[in-house]
Design a protein around this motif. Structure first.
Motif, PDB file in Angstrom:
ATOM      1  N   ALA A  52       0.857  -1.187   0.000  1.00 49.76           N
ATOM      2  CA  ALA A  52       0.000   0.000   0.000  1.00 49.76           C
ATOM      3  C   ALA A  52       0.889   1.231   0.000  1.00 49.76           C
ATOM      4  O   ALA A  52       1.989   1.215   0.560  1.00 49.76           O
ATOM      5  CB  ALA A  52      -0.905   0.006   1.230  1.00 49.76           C
ATOM      6  N   TYR A  85      -1.462  -3.027 -11.088  1.00 56.35           N
ATOM      7  CA  TYR A  85      -0.251  -2.208 -10.980  1.00 56.35           C
ATOM      8  C   TYR A  85       0.147  -1.554 -12.305  1.00 56.35           C
ATOM      9  O   TYR A  85       1.203  -0.921 -12.392  1.00 56.35           O
ATOM     10  CB  TYR A  85       0.918  -3.080 -10.480  1.00 56.35           C
ATOM     11  N   LYS A 144      -4.167   1.116  -5.817  1.00 57.82           N
ATOM     12  CA  LYS A 144      -2.718   1.295  -5.897  1.00 57.82           C
ATOM     13  C   LYS A 144      -2.324   2.668  -6.453  1.00 57.82           C
ATOM     14  O   LYS A 144      -1.234   3.147  -6.183  1.00 57.82           O
ATOM     15  CB  LYS A 144      -2.103   0.206  -6.778  1.00 57.82           C
ATOM     16  N   PRO A 198      -5.608   2.902  -0.961  1.00 58.88           N
ATOM     17  CA  PRO A 198      -6.288   1.621  -0.740  1.00 58.88           C
ATOM     18  C   PRO A 198      -7.666   1.769  -0.124  1.00 58.88           C
ATOM     19  O   PRO A 198      -8.547   0.939  -0.336  1.00 58.88           O
ATOM     20  CB  PRO A 198      -5.326   0.862   0.180  1.00 58.88           C
ATOM     21  N   TYR A 203       4.850  -2.445  -6.624  1.00 52.29           N
ATOM     22  CA  TYR A 203       5.077  -2.266  -5.195  1.00 52.29           C
ATOM     23  C   TYR A 203       6.058  -3.253  -4.577  1.00 52.29           C
ATOM     24  O   TYR A 203       6.445  -3.085  -3.423  1.00 52.29           O
ATOM     25  CB  TYR A 203       3.751  -2.467  -4.452  1.00 52.29           C
ATOM     26  N   SER A 246       6.510   0.121  -1.120  1.00 52.38           N
ATOM     27  CA  SER A 246       5.545   1.196  -1.334  1.00 52.38           C
ATOM     28  C   SER A 246       5.176   1.934  -0.053  1.00 52.38           C
ATOM     29  O   SER A 246       4.933   3.143  -0.077  1.00 52.38           O
ATOM     30  CB  SER A 246       4.280   0.629  -1.973  1.00 52.38           C
TER      31      SER A 246
END
Length: 368
Positions: free
Chosen positions: A13, A178, A209, A213, A296, A342
């Motif tokens: 996240a 992603y 993303k 979140p 991430y 991330s």
């Protein structure tokens, strides 16, 4: 040591410092000013109509081919409910997202892992299995910056996978949350695009993303008849998804806020990957890894003999955590781990890797 002292490489996240809070405040005001009825009403299972149209336009499909859901995991669950046949095989990457494995196994699928290379799923291994009689209902693939490995499916493999789906009559589930988080290399066409409307691909993505979140917005794109069936499941589950959040995200995207948010996230994550790679080379030279071009996550392999379950215990005693590689595999992964960069600020990364190295040293494992 308090919870606030913990450096976590576990959660996929974005950290709060790279979320556009002010932009989301403005988008919320716009949603309630311009369409309070739509934002605050029940709506229907298709999702917020303006967001649905925006997504249809983005992917070059009819609106009837799009369903907006409460997060991409909800989209996955609806699709699995529709497609999985108990006792029948489903192809996944090895390793793959742990919740995918859980969802498929709970529904009785025969999970069939195919090796993952740095350029994506091993299409030759898959072709051999298909020639040997494997007949999957679908293949689940995370093509961009794969979770947990961080690898990206090459263009040649995307094309080959589509050929195999056509030859052997199975669906490709392109799970792509992603795709926008790219900070190096060149973007590749989705398999949905490459399929050219033949109906071999069902595509899923998410705003979790790229925005935050907490918005919990995902979506499916696929053949209209399949989406219609999934819509019935969605209606019977919750009548409608979170219309308020979807109205906010529509305004955020329409105003250009989404593009600015993605650019900010990508710039921050590029710095974090560089720092993480440098820290691993300095403190854990025995580690093997491939720097991702986006996403991430990074997959790290430690010397044989390292038990990541023991390492995790030792690491958490030192105030750092990660996710064990074994969580993403039906078998194997004992010496591997997933590191999410991330949610860790750039100034925390080297300290976190240093603690991890100290934990490894405490196990008495010689450097590889």
């Amino acid at each position: 040591m308090t919870a606030s002292d913990l450096i976590s490489f576990a959660r996929g996240a974005p950290s709060l410092d790279i979320i556009d809070v002010e932009g989301l405040k403005a988008a919320t005001d716009a949603a309630l000013t311009e369409d309070p009825g739509g934002a605050l009403g029940y709506g229907t299972a298709i999702g917020y109509p303006k967001l649905r149209k925006l997504l249809a336009d983005r992917h070059g499909v009819a609106e009837e081919q799009v369903l907006v859901t409460n997060g991409s995991m909800q989209a996955d669950a609806f699709l699995f409910d529709q497609l999985v046949v108990s006792g029948e095989p489903v192809v996944v990457e090895r390793p793959t997202y742990d919740r995918t494995l859980l969802g498929l196994r709970e529904r009785g699928a025969v999970v069939t892992p195919v090796s993952l290379a740095t350029d994506g799923i091993d299409v030759d291994e898959l072709a051999a299995a298909l020639d040997g009689g494997l007949r999957p209902t679908f293949a689940h693939v995370i093509p961009n910056f794969q979770n947990p490995a961080g690898y990206t499916l090459s263009l040649a493999k995307r094309q080959r996978l589509l050929e195999l789906a056509e030859q052997h009559d199975f669906i490709i589930f392109e799970d792509d949350p992603y795709v926008s988080i790219r900070f190096a290399g060149e973007p590749l066409p989705t398999m949905l695009e490459l399929d050219g409307g033949k109906g071999r691909v069902v595509y899923a993505s998410s705003f979790s993303k790229t925005v935050a979140p907490g918005v919990r917005i995902g979506y499916l794109v696929g053949p209209a008849d399949l989406i219609a069936k999934v819509r019935v499941r969605a209606t019977n589950t919750y009548i409608s998804p979170n219309m308020f959040a979807q109205a906010v995200i529509y305004q955020f995207a329409a105003s250009g806020g989404l593009d600015r948010s993605v650019a900010k996230v990508n710039a921050a994550l590029a710095e974090r990957v560089a720092t993480l790679c440098s820290a691993l080379e300095k403190h854990l030279p025995e580690a093997k890894f491939t720097a991702p071009e986006g996403g991430y996550f990074m997959w790290v392999e430690l010397p044989e003999g390292v038990d990541v379950a023991q390492l995790l215990t030792a690491a958490e005693e030192r105030g750092v955590t990660f996710v064990k590689g074994t969580d993403f595999l039906l078998e194997g992964g004992r010496s591997s781990l997933r590191m999410a960069y991330s949610g860790v600020r750039d100034d925390q990364i080297e300290e976190g890797v240093s603690r991890l190295a100290d934990a490894l040293k405490s196990l008495g494992v010689a450097a590889g």
